[in-house]
Enzyme design. Sequence first.
Site, short mmCIF file in Angstrom:
data_model
loop_
_atom_site.label_atom_id
_atom_site.label_comp_id
_atom_site.label_asym_id
_atom_site.label_seq_id
_atom_site.Cartn_x
_atom_site.Cartn_y
_atom_site.Cartn_z
CE1 TYR A 114 22.30 -36.72 -52.21
CE2 TYR A 114 20.43 -35.51 -51.33
CZ TYR A 114 21.57 -36.26 -51.14
OH TYR A 114 22.00 -36.53 -49.87
CD GLU A 201 16.60 -22.94 -28.71
OE1 GLU A 201 17.71 -23.39 -29.03
OE2 GLU A 201 16.45 -22.11 -27.78
CG ASP A 259 18.15 -23.76 -24.85
OD1 ASP A 259 17.28 -24.23 -24.09
OD2 ASP A 259 18.79 -24.45 -25.67
#
Length: 406
Positions: A114, A201, A259
């Site tokens: 920024y 996760e 997963d």
Amino acid sequence: MRRTQAIQGLEGLILSFLSQLCDASAVSDDSDSEEDSMSPKAKAKKTSGKKIEMQILDRKKSPVDGVSPMRTIKFPGRGKHASSRVFAQLFRVIDVAHEALVNDVPITKRDIHYQDVALFKSQRVVDQLIDDISATIGVGRGDLNVRASSKGLICGSSLVLHLVDEGELAVTDSEGSLIPVAEDIARFDLKTEIHWVLIVEKDAVFQTLCRLRLTYHPSLPGPGLIVTGKGYPDLATRQLVKTLSDNLPETVPILALVDGDAYGIDIVSVYKFGSQALKHESERLAAERVQCIGLWSSELGELGIDNSSLLQISAADEKKARNLLLRADPLLPMRWKKELQSMLFTRRKAEIEILSCASIPPRPSSSSNITFEEDSGSGYEHPLVRYLVPRINAAVDELAMNVEMG
């Protein structure tokens, strides 16, 4: 010493550029009179030979015979896009990092972006340049006084984090606490002995396990910790897991629940072996003790989950799985490779949430007090708990047996 090394490394990169710039200017002055008599085409050809080059470590390639491969950025460059932007972006990051080091004031990667959005265009450019620079001068990202915003969470009241500012972060069993960056942590203390560590996760799964107070489940061998990086882990989460891996007794397993897809396996590999982007920092970030306990797509049939209930893999899933297999990492466990091959063959994957459909036998009634708040007193035990408890117990027993056998 690391701070001095970082400052000298940054200044060395700038001095290299300035030295080449002076040499190019000198050559240009000497040849001005000669170029006056040249045709425009000949002038362009001669000018093109005056290039300024900088060597940056190529983090995508592995060292060959102990030598790290380098990539070269040049000015002027070829093509439609002006190569001056690459140099401008590089020097802007170096300038901000140098100022942060000299003034001893930390700065975040987002702050750098920024400061000059028009120059960098995207946050990813800043992230890559910081890692490129730190790798090139042989220091860690933290040594540049540049920090990533923390996102990881930890749950488990056995752990107390003492901060550099003399504050204290007391972790609880029922909700997650934001993991501070390593530079803000002075030391760790344990209120009680830790018997296991579980990395999950997903944030949603983490929140569920906190609410179920898994860290003090009566069917487990003792108190534990739960950690999440909310997907791919940030640096602070990896540093915490690495610290736990290096300092907890060998009998304490560090387990991961992800997963049942290629991305889940890749996330575990980041914790265990390190990431491709930060290969040069693997020694201080990779926690080799991490073990994956699922979710394995190949085991779902045993849990009463039909193959038709699984999700189809996408093109991105297939590409990720093939890339992991083609990486040919000799360290990648055979079980992981077989899971990836199975996913590619069946064209199916599974998310942790599918356990809600699983036929997992209930635990003994002594553990039925671990319930959802809305089901309090119903005797209902969440499938996640029924899935995890035997696997955590088995991991603890296996490590204890290995240590006992020497």
